[in-house]
Every structure is written in structure tokens, then in C-alpha cells.
Design an enzyme around this catalytic site. Sequence first.
Site, short mmCIF file in Angstrom:
data_model
loop_
_atom_site.label_atom_id
_atom_site.label_comp_id
_atom_site.label_asym_id
_atom_site.label_seq_id
_atom_site.Cartn_x
_atom_site.Cartn_y
_atom_site.Cartn_z
N SER A 62 -23.40 -46.57 -71.17
CA SER A 62 -22.50 -45.57 -70.57
C SER A 62 -21.47 -46.31 -69.71
CB SER A 62 -23.33 -44.63 -69.69
OG SER A 62 -22.50 -43.93 -68.80
N TYR B 167 -29.76 -43.22 -63.01
CA TYR B 167 -29.01 -43.31 -64.27
C TYR B 167 -28.23 -44.62 -64.40
CZ TYR B 167 -26.31 -41.84 -68.32
OH TYR B 167 -25.75 -41.76 -69.57
N1 LIG Z 1 -22.90 -37.11 -72.70
C1 LIG Z 1 -22.31 -38.07 -72.06
O1 LIG Z 1 -21.31 -37.87 -71.39
C2 LIG Z 1 -22.85 -39.48 -72.16
C3 LIG Z 1 -22.05 -40.51 -71.68
C4 LIG Z 1 -22.49 -41.81 -71.76
C5 LIG Z 1 -23.72 -42.09 -72.32
N2 LIG Z 1 -24.51 -41.08 -72.79
C6 LIG Z 1 -25.81 -41.45 -73.37
O2 LIG Z 1 -25.90 -40.94 -74.69
C7 LIG Z 1 -27.28 -40.79 -75.04
C8 LIG Z 1 -27.48 -39.42 -75.68
O3 LIG Z 1 -27.21 -38.42 -74.72
P1 LIG Z 1 -26.44 -37.08 -75.07
O4 LIG Z 1 -25.22 -37.04 -74.24
O5 LIG Z 1 -26.32 -36.90 -76.53
O6 LIG Z 1 -27.42 -36.00 -74.40
P2 LIG Z 1 -28.57 -35.09 -75.01
O7 LIG Z 1 -27.98 -34.09 -75.92
O8 LIG Z 1 -29.36 -34.59 -73.85
O9 LIG Z 1 -29.41 -36.12 -75.87
C9 LIG Z 1 -30.46 -36.91 -75.34
C10 LIG Z 1 -31.63 -36.83 -76.29
O10 LIG Z 1 -32.72 -37.60 -75.79
C11 LIG Z 1 -33.90 -36.81 -75.91
N3 LIG Z 1 -34.92 -37.23 -74.95
C12 LIG Z 1 -35.03 -36.96 -73.63
N4 LIG Z 1 -36.15 -37.50 -73.12
C13 LIG Z 1 -36.75 -38.15 -74.14
C14 LIG Z 1 -37.95 -38.89 -74.26
N5 LIG Z 1 -38.78 -39.07 -73.23
N6 LIG Z 1 -38.28 -39.40 -75.48
C15 LIG Z 1 -37.49 -39.21 -76.54
N7 LIG Z 1 -36.34 -38.50 -76.50
C16 LIG Z 1 -35.99 -37.99 -75.32
C17 LIG Z 1 -33.43 -35.39 -75.65
O11 LIG Z 1 -34.37 -34.45 -76.14
P3 LIG Z 1 -34.27 -32.90 -75.62
O12 LIG Z 1 -32.94 -32.40 -76.09
O13 LIG Z 1 -35.42 -32.25 -76.31
O14 LIG Z 1 -34.39 -32.98 -74.13
C18 LIG Z 1 -32.13 -35.40 -76.45
O15 LIG Z 1 -32.36 -35.16 -77.80
C19 LIG Z 1 -28.07 -40.98 -73.74
O16 LIG Z 1 -28.64 -42.27 -73.75
C20 LIG Z 1 -27.02 -40.89 -72.66
O17 LIG Z 1 -27.35 -41.63 -71.52
C21 LIG Z 1 -24.10 -39.78 -72.71
#
Ligand SMILES: NC(=O)c1ccc[n+]([C@@H]2O[C@H](COP(=O)([O-])OP(=O)(O)OC[C@H]3O[C@@H](n4cnc5c(N)ncnc54)[C@H](OP(=O)(O)O)[C@@H]3O)[C@@H](O)[C@H]2O)c1
Length: 317
Positions: A164, A176
Amino acid sequence: MWGCLVALVGLFFLVRWYRERQVVSQLQDKYVFITGCDSGFGNLLARQLDMRGLRVLAACLTEKGAKQLRRQTSDRAETVILDVTQTESITAAAQWVKECVEDRGLWGLVNNAGILGYLVSNQWLTKQDFVDVLNVNLLGMIEVTLSLLPLVRKARGRVVNISSVMGRVAMFGGGYSISKYGLEAFSDSLRRELLPFDVKVAMIEPGFFQTNLVDKERLACSIEEAWDHASPEVKELYGLEFLEVYQKLPEEFKPPVRQDLSLVTDCMEHALTARHPRTRYSPGWDAKFFYLPLSYMPTCLVDAMVSWLGPKPAKAL
Ligand SMILES: NC(=O)c1ccc[n+]([C@@H]2O[C@H](COP(=O)([O-])OP(=O)(O)OC[C@H]3O[C@@H](n4cnc5c(N)ncnc54)[C@H](OP(=O)(O)O)[C@@H]3O)[C@@H](O)[C@H]2O)c1
């Protein structure tokens, strides 16, 4: 002189563009394992790679998420339940992957699963609040990688870690940023270590994208929750006005334009399918034009800017 410089820069971008367009062969025989496919980037990437013809092994946290994804993908895509904080769950998933890929090895491992935890002042939090985030975003990611690395080495494949911009600039307290800085360090050392094995490691450093992770209501709830369990001394130090400014952040802390999630998944896809993937990708305008330049600025300037922009505690000196 200037003409030469422009020509050189132009040539650099032309060569880079040409190199980056080259795609690895036989994509339809390549297996890619993705964590966190219930929603967000992981979910979209699983569908995108499936459409591209790769063999997708999608790990979801819940049965509901897995069922939904199976409905949206072809028969070639498969799902497994994985909680990256549980060693038994990782061992079982790794065994499942081994059986799926047989002697072909695993071409791609995408460490995408992640949580946000509390994005508030460190002083409001307990050690456990940090541990909860590190267990998913850092230690879980490391354990998944170590368990699947023999299969990735066999295929001379790719590891793609989702970091990120918060892994480059720590704007807020909480686990985070720490987890993403750790992920960056792990990815850097792993990339160097795996060079002799012809395994490539890429990092994706997205800016702000609208997914469940940064859902406005979830963020507002987590701020209130953290405030509720802060000590009376800390509450007095910060004051209710500080809390109110923090509560408005989820509404205000968004990029000027709504960003398309495929900006991120296209980078992930490139890291998995290009013959010459990049080491780092910075999808999103905020990442490219704000956070990335900020990360190269002198620390004193960044400190001044963050403290000028942020709210002031009631009892600050
Ligand atoms: N969105 C942003 O702005 C952003 C920016 C930079 C980086 N990121 C990174 O992108 C990645 C994906 O995030 P996203 O934005 O797509 O959010 P998201 O929709 O919340 O996706 C995260 C996924 O991880 C799953 N998860 C949570 N706890 C877990 C565990 N203990 N074991 C296995 N899976 C687990 C969640 O499952 P549930 O849905 O069932 O909770 C969800 O499917 C993350 O690493 C995040 O840090 C996001």
C-alpha cells in the site's frame, strides 16, 4: 543538449514499453493462488485471470464468499477456505494447492488478504490491536509464502505481494502501516534471495480505492470503538474535538476521482503474465502523484505537512 536528453528519455520509455508488452507463454497451463478472494481486489483478480484463461485457485475467508465466486467464474477456477492467521488452515490449503498443481508447480502466489484494523492515534490502542493486524497482513502473509514457496520455485514462478502507499508513508497510527512496511521489507529480501532460482517478486502499492477495507461506515465504527477503549487519561489529552475531526476523516479522506479497481488488478495481472514484470507498481493517481513523491521528500517536510494537515490534541503543547 535538451534535444538529446528528450530523445534519451523517449528511448527509455519506448524500450520499457516494448519489454513490458511481452507475455509469458502457455498461460492456460499456469496455476495462480490468490488469498482474500471474498471481495475487493482479490475477487476481481480471480475473475479477471479466469477470463484470461489461467488456472485460478482462489482462497476465500468464508464459504459464502467462495460460493459466490464459484458462481461468477468458469469450471476451471477452484476455491478453498483459508484463514491466513491459522497455521492449520494454511497447511491444509497448501496441501490442496499441491494436489491441484501436481508436478507443474505453482506459477503465481498473490498475497492479497488484508485488514485495516484501527486507523487512529497509536496512543488510543493496545498491543493486541497491533497484533491483530500484523497476524493477517504480515505474519499470515509470511506463513502462506513459506508454505507455498517450494511449489513456486518448481514452476520458476512469481510472488505478488499487495502492499500500500501506507507502506511508504505512515500517515496514521495503528498496525496497518507497520504491517505494510514489514511486507515491503519481506518482499525486498525475498526478491533478492530468489533471484538465483529465477522466481520474481513484485509489490503492488495502491493508493486509495473504494473497497470493503475502507468502507466509510466500517471506518467510522472502528474510530469510535478505538476511542471507547482508550484510557480516560488519553481521552482527556486528545479531547472530543479531536475525535470529531477524526470521525469526519472517512468522508474527507478520499481521492478527487473515484478510482476503478481494475487499475490495481491490471497491475497484478501484469506482474503475473509479463515476461519482464516490474518490481513495484503504484496504481492510482493519488499513489503516483501524491504518496510516491511524498515518500521521497525529506522526513522533516513530511512531518511538518502531516502535522499541519492533521487535527491537534486538546492538551498539545
Ligand atoms: N482498498 C484500498 O484502498 C487499498 C489500498 C492499498 C492496499 N490495499 C490492500 O489490498 C488488499 C485487498 O484489500 P481490498 O481493498 O480488496 O479489501 P477487501 O475487499 O476487504 O479484501 C480483503 C480480503 O481479505 C480477506 N481477509 C480478511 N481477513 C482474512 C484472513 N484472516 N484470512 C484470509 N483472508 C482474510 C477479506 O475477507 P472478508 O471480505 O470475508 O472479510 C477480503 O476478502 C489488502 O491487502 C489491502 O491492505 C487496499
